[in-house]
Design a protein around this motif. Structure first.
Motif, PDB file in Angstrom:
ATOM      1  N   GLU A  57      -1.730  -7.511  -6.269  1.00  0.00           N
ATOM      2  CA  GLU A  57      -1.576  -8.648  -5.889  1.00  0.00           C
ATOM      3  C   GLU A  57      -0.793  -9.042  -4.632  1.00  0.00           C
ATOM      4  OE1 GLU A  57       0.178 -10.662  -9.489  1.00  0.00           O
ATOM      5  OE2 GLU A  57       0.643 -12.412  -8.093  1.00  0.00           O
ATOM      6  N   SER A  98      -1.029 -12.242  -1.098  1.00  0.00           N
ATOM      7  CA  SER A  98      -1.544 -13.548  -0.860  1.00  0.00           C
ATOM      8  C   SER A  98      -1.380 -13.733   0.725  1.00  0.00           C
ATOM      9  CB  SER A  98      -0.883 -14.643  -1.605  1.00  0.00           C
ATOM     10  OG  SER A  98       0.492 -14.661  -1.041  1.00  0.00           O
ATOM     11  N   TRP A 152       2.284 -14.962   1.751  1.00  0.00           N
ATOM     12  CA  TRP A 152       3.182 -13.895   1.500  1.00  0.00           C
ATOM     13  C   TRP A 152       3.058 -13.099   2.754  1.00  0.00           C
ATOM     14  CZ3 TRP A 152       4.605  -9.086   2.451  1.00  0.00           C
ATOM     15  CH2 TRP A 152       6.022  -8.487   2.056  1.00  0.00           C
ATOM     16  N   ARG A 164       6.200 -13.387   5.716  1.00  0.00           N
ATOM     17  CA  ARG A 164       7.029 -12.325   6.225  1.00  0.00           C
ATOM     18  C   ARG A 164       6.860 -11.377   7.177  1.00  0.00           C
ATOM     19  NH1 ARG A 164      10.371 -11.151   1.353  1.00  0.00           N
ATOM     20  NH2 ARG A 164       9.977 -12.947   0.063  1.00  0.00           N
ATOM     21  N   VAL A 196       4.681   8.291  17.116  1.00  0.00           N
ATOM     22  CA  VAL A 196       4.232   7.080  16.146  1.00  0.00           C
ATOM     23  C   VAL A 196       4.137   5.731  16.881  1.00  0.00           C
ATOM     24  CG1 VAL A 196       4.342   6.315  13.674  1.00  0.00           C
ATOM     25  CG2 VAL A 196       5.701   8.461  14.578  1.00  0.00           C
ATOM     26  N   ARG A 242       1.224  -2.789  -1.949  1.00  0.00           N
ATOM     27  CA  ARG A 242       1.347  -3.646  -1.230  1.00  0.00           C
ATOM     28  C   ARG A 242       2.156  -3.940  -0.427  1.00  0.00           C
ATOM     29  NH1 ARG A 242       2.930  -8.487  -5.378  1.00  0.00           N
ATOM     30  NH2 ARG A 242       5.085  -7.994  -5.911  1.00  0.00           N
ATOM     31  N   THR A 243       3.388  -3.173  -0.225  1.00  0.00           N
ATOM     32  CA  THR A 243       4.252  -3.351   0.696  1.00  0.00           C
ATOM     33  C   THR A 243       4.042  -2.766   1.966  1.00  0.00           C
ATOM     34  OG1 THR A 243       5.854  -1.425   0.124  1.00  0.00           O
ATOM     35  CG2 THR A 243       5.940  -3.452  -1.296  1.00  0.00           C
ATOM     36  N   PHE A 270      -0.792  -2.962   8.457  1.00  0.00           N
ATOM     37  CA  PHE A 270      -1.484  -2.096   9.708  1.00  0.00           C
ATOM     38  C   PHE A 270      -2.940  -2.242   9.753  1.00  0.00           C
ATOM     39  CE2 PHE A 270       2.286   0.122   8.061  1.00  0.00           C
ATOM     40  CZ  PHE A 270       2.939   0.347   9.283  1.00  0.00           C
ATOM     41  N   LEU A 327      10.007   6.232   7.166  1.00  0.00           N
ATOM     42  CA  LEU A 327       8.791   5.793   7.712  1.00  0.00           C
ATOM     43  C   LEU A 327       8.031   7.229   7.874  1.00  0.00           C
ATOM     44  CD1 LEU A 327       6.508   3.901   8.388  1.00  0.00           C
ATOM     45  CD2 LEU A 327       7.832   3.483  10.424  1.00  0.00           C
ATOM     46  N   MET A 342       6.938   3.752   3.381  1.00  0.00           N
ATOM     47  CA  MET A 342       7.961   3.129   4.242  1.00  0.00           C
ATOM     48  C   MET A 342       8.958   2.405   3.438  1.00  0.00           C
ATOM     49  SD  MET A 342       7.445   0.479   7.345  1.00  0.00           S
ATOM     50  CE  MET A 342       6.879  -0.874   6.348  1.00  0.00           C
ATOM     51  N   GLY A 356      11.020  -0.580   4.067  1.00  0.00           N
ATOM     52  CA  GLY A 356      10.609  -1.778   5.108  1.00  0.00           C
ATOM     53  C   GLY A 356      11.869  -2.540   5.579  1.00  0.00           C
ATOM     54  N   LYS A 357      12.885  -2.316   4.701  1.00  0.00           N
ATOM     55  CA  LYS A 357      13.893  -2.938   4.961  1.00  0.00           C
ATOM     56  C   LYS A 357      14.880  -2.189   5.926  1.00  0.00           C
ATOM     57  CE  LYS A 357      15.139  -5.922   0.819  1.00  0.00           C
ATOM     58  NZ  LYS A 357      14.080  -7.027   1.242  1.00  0.00           N
ATOM     59  N   HIS A 401       6.410  -3.931  20.574  1.00  0.00           N
ATOM     60  CA  HIS A 401       5.415  -3.142  19.548  1.00  0.00           C
ATOM     61  C   HIS A 401       5.324  -4.372  18.395  1.00  0.00           C
ATOM     62  CE1 HIS A 401       3.787  -0.929  16.559  1.00  0.00           C
ATOM     63  NE2 HIS A 401       4.945  -0.924  15.459  1.00  0.00           N
ATOM     64  N   ASN A 441       5.802  -6.642  13.401  1.00  0.00           N
ATOM     65  CA  ASN A 441       6.309  -7.964  12.544  1.00  0.00           C
ATOM     66  C   ASN A 441       7.036  -9.238  13.444  1.00  0.00           C
ATOM     67  OD1 ASN A 441       8.416  -9.697  11.002  1.00  0.00           O
ATOM     68  ND2 ASN A 441       8.034  -8.179   9.487  1.00  0.00           N
ATOM     69  N   ILE A 464      10.831  -9.518  13.565  1.00  0.00           N
ATOM     70  CA  ILE A 464      11.449  -8.689  14.382  1.00  0.00           C
ATOM     71  C   ILE A 464      11.207  -8.932  16.030  1.00  0.00           C
ATOM     72  CG2 ILE A 464      11.547  -6.197  15.143  1.00  0.00           C
ATOM     73  CD1 ILE A 464      10.492  -5.409  12.625  1.00  0.00           C
ATOM     74  N   VAL A 469       8.782   0.821  18.949  1.00  0.00           N
ATOM     75  CA  VAL A 469      10.064   1.416  17.859  1.00  0.00           C
ATOM     76  C   VAL A 469       9.032   1.806  16.650  1.00  0.00           C
ATOM     77  CG1 VAL A 469      10.174  -0.948  16.922  1.00  0.00           C
ATOM     78  CG2 VAL A 469      11.844   0.869  16.482  1.00  0.00           C
TER      79      VAL A 469
HETATM   80  N1  ACO Z   1       2.368  -9.444  -1.129  1.00  0.00           N
HETATM   81  C1  ACO Z   1       3.300 -10.094  -2.063  1.00  0.00           C
HETATM   82  N2  ACO Z   1       4.354  -9.827  -2.358  1.00  0.00           N
HETATM   83  C2  ACO Z   1       4.850  -8.727  -1.857  1.00  0.00           C
HETATM   84  C3  ACO Z   1       4.088  -8.038  -0.932  1.00  0.00           C
HETATM   85  C4  ACO Z   1       2.753  -8.445  -0.752  1.00  0.00           C
HETATM   86  N3  ACO Z   1       2.010  -7.795   0.223  1.00  0.00           N
HETATM   87  N4  ACO Z   1       4.829  -6.957  -0.576  1.00  0.00           N
HETATM   88  C5  ACO Z   1       5.935  -7.186  -1.253  1.00  0.00           C
HETATM   89  N5  ACO Z   1       6.115  -7.852  -2.062  1.00  0.00           N
HETATM   90  C6  ACO Z   1       7.040  -8.473  -2.809  1.00  0.00           C
HETATM   91  C7  ACO Z   1       8.001  -7.138  -3.249  1.00  0.00           C
HETATM   92  O1  ACO Z   1       7.510  -6.908  -4.458  1.00  0.00           O
HETATM   93  C8  ACO Z   1       9.270  -8.193  -3.556  1.00  0.00           C
HETATM   94  O2  ACO Z   1       9.040  -8.606  -4.947  1.00  0.00           O
HETATM   95  P1  ACO Z   1      10.479  -8.716  -5.864  1.00  0.00           P
HETATM   96  O3  ACO Z   1      11.195  -9.588  -4.934  1.00  0.00           O
HETATM   97  O4  ACO Z   1       9.859  -9.413  -7.214  1.00  0.00           O
HETATM   98  O5  ACO Z   1      10.863  -7.488  -6.178  1.00  0.00           O
HETATM   99  C9  ACO Z   1       9.273  -9.570  -2.707  1.00  0.00           C
HETATM  100  O6  ACO Z   1       8.031  -9.471  -2.327  1.00  0.00           O
HETATM  101  C10 ACO Z   1      10.010  -8.965  -1.413  1.00  0.00           C
HETATM  102  O7  ACO Z   1       9.853  -7.710  -1.086  1.00  0.00           O
HETATM  103  P2  ACO Z   1      10.799  -7.018   0.122  1.00  0.00           P
HETATM  104  O8  ACO Z   1      10.234  -5.522   0.417  1.00  0.00           O
HETATM  105  O9  ACO Z   1      12.087  -7.121   0.021  1.00  0.00           O
HETATM  106  O10 ACO Z   1      10.186  -7.954   1.413  1.00  0.00           O
HETATM  107  P3  ACO Z   1      10.694  -7.955   2.880  1.00  0.00           P
HETATM  108  O11 ACO Z   1      11.203  -9.382   3.222  1.00  0.00           O
HETATM  109  O12 ACO Z   1      11.723  -7.122   3.229  1.00  0.00           O
HETATM  110  O13 ACO Z   1       9.421  -7.782   3.627  1.00  0.00           O
HETATM  111  C11 ACO Z   1       8.376  -6.231   5.050  1.00  0.00           C
HETATM  112  C12 ACO Z   1       8.907  -6.429   3.634  1.00  0.00           C
HETATM  113  C13 ACO Z   1       7.527  -7.159   5.540  1.00  0.00           C
HETATM  114  C14 ACO Z   1       7.820  -4.726   5.137  1.00  0.00           C
HETATM  115  C15 ACO Z   1       9.691  -6.065   6.011  1.00  0.00           C
HETATM  116  O14 ACO Z   1      10.547  -5.231   5.426  1.00  0.00           O
HETATM  117  C16 ACO Z   1       9.440  -5.397   7.332  1.00  0.00           C
HETATM  118  O15 ACO Z   1       8.509  -6.301   8.023  1.00  0.00           O
HETATM  119  N6  ACO Z   1       9.947  -4.274   7.571  1.00  0.00           N
HETATM  120  C17 ACO Z   1       9.780  -3.819   8.916  1.00  0.00           C
HETATM  121  C18 ACO Z   1       8.390  -3.007   8.779  1.00  0.00           C
HETATM  122  C19 ACO Z   1       8.019  -2.627  10.171  1.00  0.00           C
HETATM  123  O16 ACO Z   1       8.351  -3.095  11.177  1.00  0.00           O
HETATM  124  N7  ACO Z   1       7.247  -1.456   9.961  1.00  0.00           N
HETATM  125  C20 ACO Z   1       6.652  -1.016  11.344  1.00  0.00           C
HETATM  126  C21 ACO Z   1       7.619  -0.424  12.235  1.00  0.00           C
HETATM  127  S1  ACO Z   1       7.523   0.980  12.604  1.00  0.00           S
HETATM  128  C22 ACO Z   1       5.937   1.253  12.834  1.00  0.00           C
HETATM  129  O17 ACO Z   1       5.265   0.268  13.328  1.00  0.00           O
HETATM  130  C23 ACO Z   1       5.202   2.519  12.245  1.00  0.00           C
END
Ligand code: ACO
Length: 325
Positions: free
Chosen positions: A34, A36, A39, A43, A118, A158-159, A164, A196, A215, A217-218, A252, A255, A258, A312
């Protein structure tokens, strides 16, 4: 006379299959996952991404981007004397995507190798090509970022799977009497390997461990915001410039939050931030050259502009290249 390096052509390529968040969400729903559009946009800032067809590889995407960059530079493939491909999703375990790409370009003989850092891969590769040109080891380098991250996504997670996309970007970097690349700053911290990674490896004819991306993510978010600011400042200091001199910031594209936070820390208005993550998703090593080519072809980045590129990603790796376009 001092020998510098300068970008003389850019190119990029996205595979035709474009998926909006709504389309991806509908597909994931059939697997019981699930998510949307709301979301994902809120985010990450991502609205759509491109996925390559199953038989299309990083070298195929890289070839299209490379052809466009070589044409933009007014060169022929035969003029290229160095190929570096930044990728974490190679066609094979070996040989390198760079060697496969060289053959697809119809040339032979020049040095060709892959660089694996990466999502920082393109910034690393550009910095290495710059050093090789300055040393006299090469004169006309093709630097490519090419990825098919869709192959390593866990579509039950889904996280990560919504973040990507696939694509490729390329530049031609040539020896020049005037700069060009002004300064670069590269770093890694292997203590963070686990936040990661794709932990699997090939052994005895099988993949041992998971071959899918995982990953925290936080943790990535927190580290990324800090290092993007420090790398930008270090690069500016090396070039004896300040934030006020930056015309365009191309970080990069992972997000939007960021990216906004980095621009804010550098006191740059958001109009100076190049954003393609909304349309491309995170294409790892391809994201910066894809965004650069987009900015050049749309007329934003012009000759003489000061551009800050920042990467990064996994490793943990990070770095920046400051250049005069
Ligand atoms: N759809 C709906 N809900 C979701 C999704 C999704 N796709 N993914 C997570 N959720 C839910 C989670 O289950 C959680 O629910 P809960 O509160 O009931 O447990 C809620 O959303 C919050 O999840 P978090 O993981 O805490 O969300 P956050 O605000 O941290 O955002 C994200 C997640 C977007 C991945 C963020 O942490 C992020 O952008 N991190 C950096 C990632 C990044 O930049 N990576 C790449 C850099 S390096 C490279 O590129 C290889």
């Amino acid at each position: 006379m001092t020998r510098y390096s300068r970008i003389t052509g850019t190119g990029s390529y996205l595979p035709p299959n474009r998926l909006t968040n709504a389309q991806l969400a509908a597909e994931l729903a059939t697997r019981g996952v699930e998510t949307s559009d709301e979301w994902i946009v809120e985010r990450t800032g991502i609205s759509a991404r491109h996925f390559a067809a199953p038989d299309v590889t990083s070298s195929d995407l890289g070839l299209e981007a490379a052809r466009r960059a070589i044409e933009a530079a007014g060169l022929q493939a035969a003029d290229i004397d160095l190929i570096i491909v930044a990728t974490s999703t190679p066609d094979m375990v070996f040989p390198s995507v760079a060697c496969i790409l060289q053959h697809k370009l119809g040339i032979a003989g020049c040095a060709a190798f892959d660089l694996q850092a990466v999502c920082s891969g393109f910034v690393y590769a550009l910095s290495v090509a710059d050093a090789m040109i300055k040393s006299g080891a090469a004169s006309k380098a093709l630097v490519v970022g090419a990825e098919v991250f869709s192959r390593i996504l866990d579509f039950s997670d889904r996280t990560t799977c919504v973040l990507f996309g696939d694509g490729a970007g390329a530049v031609v970097l040539e020896a020049s009497d005037t700069p060009g690349i002004l300064a670069s700053d590269l770093h890694a911290d292997g203590r963070h390997v686990g936040i990661l990674c794709v932990p699997g490896h090939v052994s005895g004819g099988q993949v041992l461990g998971s071959a899918l991306l995982t990953m925290d993510g936080k943790a990535v978010f927190k580290l990324a915001v800090g290092v993007l600011e420090s790398a930008a400042r270090a690069t500016l200091a090396k070039a004896e410039l300040t934030e006020a001199d930056i015309d365009w910031l191309i970080p990069h594209q992972a997000n939007l939050r960021i990216m906004h936070s980095t621009a804010k820390k550098l006191k740059l208005p958001l109009e100076k931030l190049i954003v393609t993550v909304d349309q491309h998703g995170n294409t790892s090593a391809a994201s910066i050259p894809l965004a650069l080519d987009d900015a050049v072809r749309s007329g934003k980045v012009k000759k003489g502009d000061i551009v800050m590129l920042e990467g990064v990603g996994g490793g943990f790796t990070w770095g920046a290249v400051l250049l005069k376009y």
